[in-house]
Design a protein around this motif. Structure first.
Motif, PDB file in Angstrom:
ATOM      1  N   ILE A 235      -2.994   8.391   1.143  1.00 39.06           N
ATOM      2  CA  ILE A 235      -1.950   7.364   1.221  1.00 39.06           C
ATOM      3  C   ILE A 235      -0.761   7.728   0.342  1.00 39.06           C
ATOM      4  CG2 ILE A 235      -1.403   4.930   0.831  1.00 39.06           C
ATOM      5  CD1 ILE A 235      -4.349   4.306   1.533  1.00 39.06           C
ATOM      6  N   HIS A 236      -1.024   8.235  -0.880  1.00 43.07           N
ATOM      7  CA  HIS A 236       0.097   8.685  -1.724  1.00 43.07           C
ATOM      8  C   HIS A 236       0.858   9.814  -1.029  1.00 43.07           C
ATOM      9  CE1 HIS A 236      -0.250   6.295  -5.320  1.00 43.07           C
ATOM     10  NE2 HIS A 236      -1.529   6.591  -5.481  1.00 43.07           N
ATOM     11  N   GLY A 237       0.149  10.740  -0.420  1.00 49.06           N
ATOM     12  CA  GLY A 237       0.811  11.835   0.292  1.00 49.06           C
ATOM     13  C   GLY A 237       1.677  11.325   1.426  1.00 49.06           C
ATOM     14  N   GLN A 241       6.218  11.498   1.619  1.00 49.10           N
ATOM     15  CA  GLN A 241       6.902  12.329   2.609  1.00 49.10           C
ATOM     16  C   GLN A 241       8.417  12.207   2.449  1.00 49.10           C
ATOM     17  OE1 GLN A 241       5.643  11.418   6.601  1.00 49.10           O
ATOM     18  NE2 GLN A 241       3.515  12.006   6.259  1.00 49.10           N
ATOM     19  N   VAL A 242       9.131  13.263   2.858  1.00 45.71           N
ATOM     20  CA  VAL A 242      10.597  13.250   2.786  1.00 45.71           C
ATOM     21  C   VAL A 242      11.147  12.052   3.556  1.00 45.71           C
ATOM     22  CG1 VAL A 242      12.699  14.505   3.375  1.00 45.71           C
ATOM     23  CG2 VAL A 242      10.703  15.752   2.507  1.00 45.71           C
ATOM     24  N   GLN A 243      10.564  11.812   4.733  1.00 50.32           N
ATOM     25  CA  GLN A 243      10.886  10.611   5.492  1.00 50.32           C
ATOM     26  C   GLN A 243       9.643   9.729   5.544  1.00 50.32           C
ATOM     27  OE1 GLN A 243      12.553  12.647   9.143  1.00 50.32           O
ATOM     28  NE2 GLN A 243      14.100  11.047   8.872  1.00 50.32           N
ATOM     29  N   PRO A 244       9.481   8.877   4.549  1.00 44.44           N
ATOM     30  CA  PRO A 244       8.263   8.066   4.491  1.00 44.44           C
ATOM     31  C   PRO A 244       8.268   6.979   5.565  1.00 44.44           C
ATOM     32  CG  PRO A 244       9.763   7.394   2.775  1.00 44.44           C
ATOM     33  CD  PRO A 244      10.381   8.599   3.415  1.00 44.44           C
ATOM     34  N   PRO A 245       7.120   6.399   5.829  1.00 50.64           N
ATOM     35  CA  PRO A 245       7.070   5.293   6.793  1.00 50.64           C
ATOM     36  C   PRO A 245       7.742   4.046   6.232  1.00 50.64           C
ATOM     37  CG  PRO A 245       4.946   5.577   5.725  1.00 50.64           C
ATOM     38  CD  PRO A 245       5.792   6.724   5.277  1.00 50.64           C
ATOM     39  N   LEU A 260      -3.019  -1.794   0.283  1.00 52.99           N
ATOM     40  CA  LEU A 260      -2.410  -2.855  -0.522  1.00 52.99           C
ATOM     41  C   LEU A 260      -2.461  -2.514  -2.001  1.00 52.99           C
ATOM     42  CD1 LEU A 260      -1.144  -5.687  -0.456  1.00 52.99           C
ATOM     43  CD2 LEU A 260      -3.461  -6.632  -0.654  1.00 52.99           C
ATOM     44  N   GLU A 261      -3.598  -1.990  -2.448  1.00 54.48           N
ATOM     45  CA  GLU A 261      -3.742  -1.625  -3.861  1.00 54.48           C
ATOM     46  C   GLU A 261      -2.742  -0.539  -4.255  1.00 54.48           C
ATOM     47  OE1 GLU A 261      -7.157   0.035  -6.976  1.00 54.48           O
ATOM     48  OE2 GLU A 261      -7.572  -0.047  -4.815  1.00 54.48           O
ATOM     49  N   ILE A 262      -2.592   0.471  -3.428  1.00 56.96           N
ATOM     50  CA  ILE A 262      -1.690   1.589  -3.750  1.00 56.96           C
ATOM     51  C   ILE A 262      -0.226   1.149  -3.704  1.00 56.96           C
ATOM     52  CG2 ILE A 262      -0.841   3.816  -2.878  1.00 56.96           C
ATOM     53  CD1 ILE A 262      -3.823   4.427  -2.194  1.00 56.96           C
ATOM     54  N   LEU A 263       0.142   0.305  -2.762  1.00 56.52           N
ATOM     55  CA  LEU A 263       1.514  -0.208  -2.709  1.00 56.52           C
ATOM     56  C   LEU A 263       1.832  -0.987  -3.980  1.00 56.52           C
ATOM     57  CD1 LEU A 263       1.785  -1.395   1.013  1.00 56.52           C
ATOM     58  CD2 LEU A 263       2.781   0.666  -0.012  1.00 56.52           C
TER      59      LEU A 263
END
Length: 346
Positions: A235-237, A241-245, A260-263
């Protein structure tokens, strides 16, 4: 006070035990008046047959096996409730075992249940199961099986599922209609039925709204979200990204909670910086921060239908002339993790 036995009834009515036994089995090969006399007396003295004796005579254990990935999951706990309610109403006990997402434990559980002479088995496959030979070997020996939620994609078997394609399509469509363009799809191993169906729904929604499918926005989790290190790395990867979601569609409860935890760890504002939709039946989804837009599967009803079908296969196999494939609809419960604090108007 000791329970009333067939011998007690026979002695009281001056009949043989075999006559009483035939009357209690509702045999048609005996005098109707004698049968009525026995049944009336049995009701009067609250006679109840010994379940062990009934099991031995019928060569039935009155038990069904259930193999699940895990119990500590809202979806599976609700599924169990549906199964147990139907089983109990029909006089069956449920023997529950967990695979913990490993094929080896799943097969060990399967062997144990068959050695215990359960009358039939319900299965939701582990995320690592690719070899179905142990199941087919028991089916060939006459063991009734019903697969539920995670089901074999090949071969003829009885299946009870939710509409994974439609649920994923509607979740993706919801995000697109909110203006999201780069929607990431977090999912289980490729070979699981739920992965294939949910990915197909996601792709179809993109296609219908003229958005290009991007392979880099789809992430497969080998352990289905059960391993924290895999979740965090993947999820961190994705977010780096250069163009993240700009939105995440998490296709399982574990992946939803991990996302949710990582966000939150990254201090990202939800949904302003990242919208989130997750597949989860967790009752506290509406109490999370922010309240979670969730795909809610009909887990209890799936359990009910699976148990009903299995018991029918056990008791009246001649009534089931073809393999059943029942698909139940899911619900998209829209909350703040996608629409923020604004009221949603469909």
């Amino acid at each position: 006070m000791s329970p009333v036995t067939i011998k007690d009834i026979a002695r009281a009515l001056n009949l043989s035990t075999s006559t009483v036994s035939r009357a209690l089995r509702d045999s048609s090969e005996m005098n109707p008046e004698t049968k009525k006399m026995v049944l009336d007396y049995a009701q009067k003295v609250n006679y109840s047959p010994n379940p062990m004796a009934v099991s031995l005579r019928a060569s039935k254990s009155k038990a069904i096996g259930l193999i699940l990935p895990e119990i500590a999951n809202a979806f599976f706990s609700q599924l169990i409730n549906g199964i147990e309610d139907v089983a109990y109403a029909h006089g069956y006990h449920v023997v529950i075992s967990q695979s913990h997402e490993t094929y080896e434990r799943e097969v060990n559980n399967l062997n144990y249940l068959s050695s215990r002479r359960v009358d039939g088995i319900l299965v939701s496959l582990s995320s690592l199961t690719t070899d179905l030979h142990p199941f087919h070997a028991l089916m060939d020996q006459g063991m009734p099986f019903v697969f539920v939620d995670r089901v074999p994609q090949q071969g003829q078997v009885h299946k009870i599922t939710s509409d994974n394609f439609e649920a994923s399509y509607n979740a993706t469509k919801h995000l697109i209609e909110l203006g999201k363009k780069r929607i990431a799809h977090l999912t289980s191993p490729r070979y699981l039925s739920i992965t294939t169906e949910r990915l197909a729904g996601y792709k179809k929604a993109l296609l219908d709204y003229d958005l290009t499918f991007k392979e880099e926005l789809v992430k497969y989790f080998h352990y289905g979200g059960a391993v924290a290190q895999e979740n965090e790395k993947t999820i961190h990867g994705l977010l780096d990204q250069v163009q993240p979601p700009d939105a995440l569609l998490a296709a399982s409860e574990r992946l939803t909670m991990a996302s949710l935890e990582i966000l939150h760890k990254r201090n990202m504002r939800i949904p302003e910086e990242m919208a989130l939709v997750g597949f989860t039946n967790n009752a506290v989804a509406g109490l999370l921060n922010p309240p979670l837009t969730a795909v809610v599967q009909p887990a209890y009803q799936m359990g009910e239908q699976a148990a009903k079908l299995l018991i029918e296969l056990i008791e009246s196999p001649q009534k089931v002339n073809e393999f059943q494939n029942l698909i139940l609809p899911s619900l998209l419960d829209i909350r703040s993790s996608t629409i923020g604090s604004k009221p949603f108007i469909s």
